[in-house]
Design a protein around this motif. Structure first.
Motif, PDB file in Angstrom:
ATOM      1  N   GLN A 148       0.829  -1.205   0.000  1.00 51.06           N
ATOM      2  CA  GLN A 148       0.000   0.000   0.000  1.00 51.06           C
ATOM      3  C   GLN A 148       0.866   1.259   0.000  1.00 51.06           C
ATOM      4  O   GLN A 148       0.548   2.236  -0.696  1.00 51.06           O
ATOM      5  CB  GLN A 148      -0.928  -0.005   1.222  1.00 51.06           C
ATOM      6  N   LYS A 149       1.952   1.233   0.740  1.00 53.31           N
ATOM      7  CA  LYS A 149       2.842   2.403   0.769  1.00 53.31           C
ATOM      8  C   LYS A 149       3.518   2.621  -0.571  1.00 53.31           C
ATOM      9  O   LYS A 149       3.722   3.768  -1.001  1.00 53.31           O
ATOM     10  CB  LYS A 149       3.874   2.248   1.881  1.00 53.31           C
ATOM     11  N   SER A 150       3.883   1.546  -1.265  1.00 55.80           N
ATOM     12  CA  SER A 150       4.483   1.699  -2.588  1.00 55.80           C
ATOM     13  C   SER A 150       3.496   2.317  -3.573  1.00 55.80           C
ATOM     14  O   SER A 150       3.867   3.151  -4.399  1.00 55.80           O
ATOM     15  CB  SER A 150       4.977   0.344  -3.125  1.00 55.80           C
ATOM     16  N   ILE A 151       2.233   1.915  -3.476  1.00 59.48           N
ATOM     17  CA  ILE A 151       1.204   2.511  -4.341  1.00 59.48           C
ATOM     18  C   ILE A 151       1.032   3.993  -4.012  1.00 59.48           C
ATOM     19  O   ILE A 151       0.922   4.842  -4.917  1.00 59.48           O
ATOM     20  CB  ILE A 151      -0.129   1.754  -4.192  1.00 59.48           C
ATOM     21  N   GLU A 152       1.017   4.329  -2.734  1.00 65.42           N
ATOM     22  CA  GLU A 152       0.942   5.743  -2.326  1.00 65.42           C
ATOM     23  C   GLU A 152       2.124   6.521  -2.889  1.00 65.42           C
ATOM     24  O   GLU A 152       1.964   7.659  -3.363  1.00 65.42           O
ATOM     25  CB  GLU A 152       0.946   5.855  -0.805  1.00 65.42           C
ATOM     26  N   LEU A 153       3.297   5.932  -2.821  1.00 66.51           N
ATOM     27  CA  LEU A 153       4.500   6.597  -3.314  1.00 66.51           C
ATOM     28  C   LEU A 153       4.426   6.814  -4.822  1.00 66.51           C
ATOM     29  O   LEU A 153       4.775   7.891  -5.328  1.00 66.51           O
ATOM     30  CB  LEU A 153       5.732   5.765  -2.958  1.00 66.51           C
ATOM     31  N   ILE A 154       3.957   5.826  -5.558  1.00 64.33           N
ATOM     32  CA  ILE A 154       3.812   5.953  -7.019  1.00 64.33           C
ATOM     33  C   ILE A 154       2.819   7.060  -7.355  1.00 64.33           C
ATOM     34  O   ILE A 154       3.052   7.884  -8.243  1.00 64.33           O
ATOM     35  CB  ILE A 154       3.381   4.607  -7.626  1.00 64.33           C
ATOM     36  N   GLU A 155       1.707   7.092  -6.647  1.00 60.33           N
ATOM     37  CA  GLU A 155       0.704   8.141  -6.897  1.00 60.33           C
ATOM     38  C   GLU A 155       1.274   9.518  -6.581  1.00 60.33           C
ATOM     39  O   GLU A 155       1.034  10.490  -7.320  1.00 60.33           O
ATOM     40  CB  GLU A 155      -0.541   7.870  -6.052  1.00 60.33           C
ATOM     41  N   SER A 156       2.031   9.618  -5.491  1.00 64.53           N
ATOM     42  CA  SER A 156       2.637  10.892  -5.121  1.00 64.53           C
ATOM     43  C   SER A 156       3.642  11.348  -6.173  1.00 64.53           C
ATOM     44  O   SER A 156       3.695  12.531  -6.538  1.00 64.53           O
ATOM     45  CB  SER A 156       3.317  10.758  -3.757  1.00 64.53           C
ATOM     46  N   TYR A 157       4.445  10.424  -6.665  1.00 65.28           N
ATOM     47  CA  TYR A 157       5.436  10.735  -7.697  1.00 65.28           C
ATOM     48  C   TYR A 157       4.758  11.205  -8.986  1.00 65.28           C
ATOM     49  O   TYR A 157       5.182  12.185  -9.618  1.00 65.28           O
ATOM     50  CB  TYR A 157       6.317   9.496  -7.910  1.00 65.28           C
ATOM     51  N   ILE A 158       3.681  10.544  -9.370  1.00 66.26           N
ATOM     52  CA  ILE A 158       2.959  10.936 -10.591  1.00 66.26           C
ATOM     53  C   ILE A 158       2.353  12.324 -10.430  1.00 66.26           C
ATOM     54  O   ILE A 158       2.455  13.180 -11.319  1.00 66.26           O
ATOM     55  CB  ILE A 158       1.877   9.891 -10.927  1.00 66.26           C
ATOM     56  N   ASN A 159       1.737  12.581  -9.281  1.00 69.13           N
ATOM     57  CA  ASN A 159       1.146  13.907  -9.034  1.00 69.13           C
ATOM     58  C   ASN A 159       2.209  15.003  -9.021  1.00 69.13           C
ATOM     59  O   ASN A 159       1.983  16.118  -9.507  1.00 69.13           O
ATOM     60  CB  ASN A 159       0.388  13.903  -7.704  1.00 69.13           C
ATOM     61  N   PHE A 160       3.367  14.681  -8.485  1.00 67.35           N
ATOM     62  CA  PHE A 160       4.469  15.641  -8.453  1.00 67.35           C
ATOM     63  C   PHE A 160       4.911  16.017  -9.865  1.00 67.35           C
ATOM     64  O   PHE A 160       5.095  17.198 -10.177  1.00 67.35           O
ATOM     65  CB  PHE A 160       5.642  15.045  -7.673  1.00 67.35           C
ATOM     66  N   LYS A 165       0.910  -9.074  -7.683  1.00 74.11           N
ATOM     67  CA  LYS A 165       0.096  -8.290  -6.746  1.00 74.11           C
ATOM     68  C   LYS A 165       0.238  -6.797  -7.006  1.00 74.11           C
ATOM     69  O   LYS A 165      -0.772  -6.069  -7.042  1.00 74.11           O
ATOM     70  CB  LYS A 165       0.513  -8.617  -5.311  1.00 74.11           C
ATOM     71  N   ILE A 166       1.466  -6.323  -7.216  1.00 75.34           N
ATOM     72  CA  ILE A 166       1.644  -4.890  -7.456  1.00 75.34           C
ATOM     73  C   ILE A 166       1.048  -4.496  -8.804  1.00 75.34           C
ATOM     74  O   ILE A 166       0.515  -3.390  -8.969  1.00 75.34           O
ATOM     75  CB  ILE A 166       3.147  -4.495  -7.363  1.00 75.34           C
ATOM     76  N   PHE A 167       1.091  -5.399  -9.777  1.00 82.56           N
ATOM     77  CA  PHE A 167       0.484  -5.150 -11.088  1.00 82.56           C
ATOM     78  C   PHE A 167      -1.019  -4.940 -10.945  1.00 82.56           C
ATOM     79  O   PHE A 167      -1.594  -4.013 -11.539  1.00 82.56           O
ATOM     80  CB  PHE A 167       0.787  -6.318 -12.029  1.00 82.56           C
ATOM     81  N   ASN A 168      -1.678  -5.792 -10.159  1.00 81.69           N
ATOM     82  CA  ASN A 168      -3.121  -5.653  -9.953  1.00 81.69           C
ATOM     83  C   ASN A 168      -3.464  -4.368  -9.208  1.00 81.69           C
ATOM     84  O   ASN A 168      -4.499  -3.735  -9.484  1.00 81.69           O
ATOM     85  CB  ASN A 168      -3.659  -6.871  -9.196  1.00 81.69           C
ATOM     86  N   LEU A 169      -2.614  -3.973  -8.270  1.00 85.53           N
ATOM     87  CA  LEU A 169      -2.856  -2.718  -7.547  1.00 85.53           C
ATOM     88  C   LEU A 169      -2.670  -1.505  -8.465  1.00 85.53           C
ATOM     89  O   LEU A 169      -3.381  -0.507  -8.336  1.00 85.53           O
ATOM     90  CB  LEU A 169      -1.909  -2.615  -6.350  1.00 85.53           C
ATOM     91  N   LEU A 170      -1.724  -1.602  -9.402  1.00 80.90           N
ATOM     92  CA  LEU A 170      -1.483  -0.495 -10.331  1.00 80.90           C
ATOM     93  C   LEU A 170      -2.651  -0.292 -11.296  1.00 80.90           C
ATOM     94  O   LEU A 170      -2.810   0.801 -11.860  1.00 80.90           O
ATOM     95  CB  LEU A 170      -0.199  -0.751 -11.126  1.00 80.90           C
ATOM     96  N   LYS A 171      -3.454  -1.305 -11.481  1.00 80.02           N
ATOM     97  CA  LYS A 171      -4.625  -1.181 -12.362  1.00 80.02           C
ATOM     98  C   LYS A 171      -5.605  -0.125 -11.862  1.00 80.02           C
ATOM     99  O   LYS A 171      -6.405   0.413 -12.641  1.00 80.02           O
ATOM    100  CB  LYS A 171      -5.342  -2.530 -12.477  1.00 80.02           C
ATOM    101  N   GLU A 172      -5.541   0.163 -10.567  1.00 75.81           N
ATOM    102  CA  GLU A 172      -6.473   1.129  -9.971  1.00 75.81           C
ATOM    103  C   GLU A 172      -6.031   2.579 -10.199  1.00 75.81           C
ATOM    104  O   GLU A 172      -6.802   3.503  -9.942  1.00 75.81           O
ATOM    105  CB  GLU A 172      -6.608   0.870  -8.466  1.00 75.81           C
ATOM    106  N   ILE A 173      -4.811   2.787 -10.656  1.00 73.36           N
ATOM    107  CA  ILE A 173      -4.315   4.146 -10.899  1.00 73.36           C
ATOM    108  C   ILE A 173      -4.633   4.546 -12.326  1.00 73.36           C
ATOM    109  O   ILE A 173      -4.341   3.803 -13.272  1.00 73.36           O
ATOM    110  CB  ILE A 173      -2.788   4.230 -10.649  1.00 73.36           C
TER     111      ILE A 173
END
Length: 394
Positions: free
Chosen positions: A284-296, A320-328
């Motif tokens: 979950q933290k890695s997904i948060e970090l990816i979203e933060s990086y994209i927004n930046f 698992k991370i691939f499936n979580l990235l589908k939500e972004i």
């Protein structure tokens, strides 16, 4: 250590024979003696032998002037925790088999301002058209510059900046990006900017400080993510103590798993490692970090395209991370392994057989990993670049 424990048993036996402590001593000694017996018989008969990377008749030889501490600057004042010193570094790997030597790679890395750069360039620009983030895979370990993903973009006359270094996760590259962005106003340039983050499943651990590679480095989770700020892991006493504990545990499990002789250490390390890494909160933290990086990036650049590459995509953590990235939304994900390639883009999801793509694109060597190594080959980069060209550059 086991022999010392057994020796202490006899000392305690005579000193505390009439106390309850003897039961604790007997228990500890019994376990220690069992482990000693297990490791000793394994040393004689090798009944738990496993081939981790190399067959028994293969000896791998590495000659690096790049991985010695004198060439690396570790400091909490560096956003990423460490950088390499400028210069040209040789990196060679070969293996001996039946007394014959075979070359795996013999390359040179050109480092400018701590980062890998085209040998013909003398500077890096934060406003480059393509910016790479990640670890050794995006860095191009074991490959000549022209065979890296960065080199392929430059061959097509794109300007590039590679914020990837061996041992980095997204957190390290992102911290460098934040640090560099104040030096330029990239929004004045309306050219499309491509951000290419390349990851392996271990980035899930690196992004939250579970790494044995970097004592310092950025901590994006010591304050609110929307601030786009981070602390060095050792700027604050409490954060530092907490991080050093994580670093120590990670390093301890690494040493246990890497033991060549003590099978018991590998078994214990395996279970400790399983309970320590890849926790649900880490994903979950890695997904948060990816979203933060994209927004930046969307805040500081006018026109952006985001591509995330997942190498070694056949592990359960990668899946698992691939499936979580589908939500972004508004990102593109390419997951690649020896059997299948999955591409997730705007309103489309496709999969391909890796062998069919490699047969069409790669000439002689169609493997995705360097021999007796886990880093990507030129063929792997050619496959990835073909997808990027097809969907984004054409």
């Amino acid at each position: 250590i086991h022999i010392a424990v057994i020796g202490l048993f006899f000392l305690f036996y005579y000193q505390f024979i009439r106390t309850r402590l003897i039961y604790i001593v007997i228990t500890i000694t019994s376990v220690s003696f069992s482990i000693l017996l297990f490791d000793f018989t394994n040393l004689l008969f090798n009944f738990t032998a496993t081939k981790y990377l190399y067959p028994a008749n293969v000896t791998v030889i590495e000659k690096q002037d790049f991985l010695i501490d004198e060439q690396i600057t570790f400091s909490k004042s560096i956003p990423s925790g460490y950088l390499y010193k400028d210069g040209a570094y040789n990196s060679k790997k070969s293996y001996l088999k039946d007394e014959a030597e075979f070359l795996i790679y013999d390359v040179k890395y050109n480092i400018v301002n701590g980062l890998r750069t085209n040998p013909l360039k003398s500077k890096n620009s934060i406003c480059s058209e393509v910016i790479f983030l990640g670890g050794s895979h995006n860095y191009g370990w074991g490959l000549d510059f022209e065979d890296t993903l960065q080199g392929m973009f430059e061959e097509d006359e794109f300007t590039t900046l590679n914020l990837s270094l061996p041992g980095f996760g997204l957190s390290n590259s992102f911290a460098l990006l934040i640090d560099h962005i104040d030096q330029a106003e990239c929004k004045k340039d309306d050219k499309k900017k491509y951000f290419v983050y390349r990851m392996i499943d271990d980035h899930i651990n690196r992004n939250v400080g579970k790494t044995s590679l970097n004592l310092y480095g950025p901590n994006f989770f010591s304050r609110e993510m929307e601030d786009n700020l981070y602390n060095s892991n050792c700027n604050d006493l409490i954060d530092c103590a907490y991080y050093l504990l994580r670093y120590g545990l990670t390093r301890f499990t690494y040493y246990l798993l890497a033991s060549n002789y003590e099978a018991s250490s590998r078994i214990i390390g395996k279970y400790l490692d399983k309970s320590w890494r890849y926790q649900e909160n880490d994903f979950q933290k890695s997904i948060e970090l990816i979203e933060s990086y994209i927004n930046f990036t969307r805040k500081y650049y006018e026109n952006t395209e985001h591509i995330i590459i997942i190498d070694e995509g056949n592990t359960k953590e990668s899946e698992k991370i691939f499936n979580l990235l589908k939500e972004i939304t508004n990102i593109n994900v390419l997951k690649i392994d020896e059997d299948r390639i999955f591409f997730l883009g705007d309103n489309n999801f496709n999969q391909y057989k890796t062998s069919e793509i490699s047969n069409n694109i790669c000439s002689n060597d169609k493997s995705l990993k360097l021999k007796y190594d886990y880093h990507p080959t030129e063929c792997s980069n050619l496959i990835i670049y073909s997808f990027i060209s097809k969907y984004f550059l054409s």
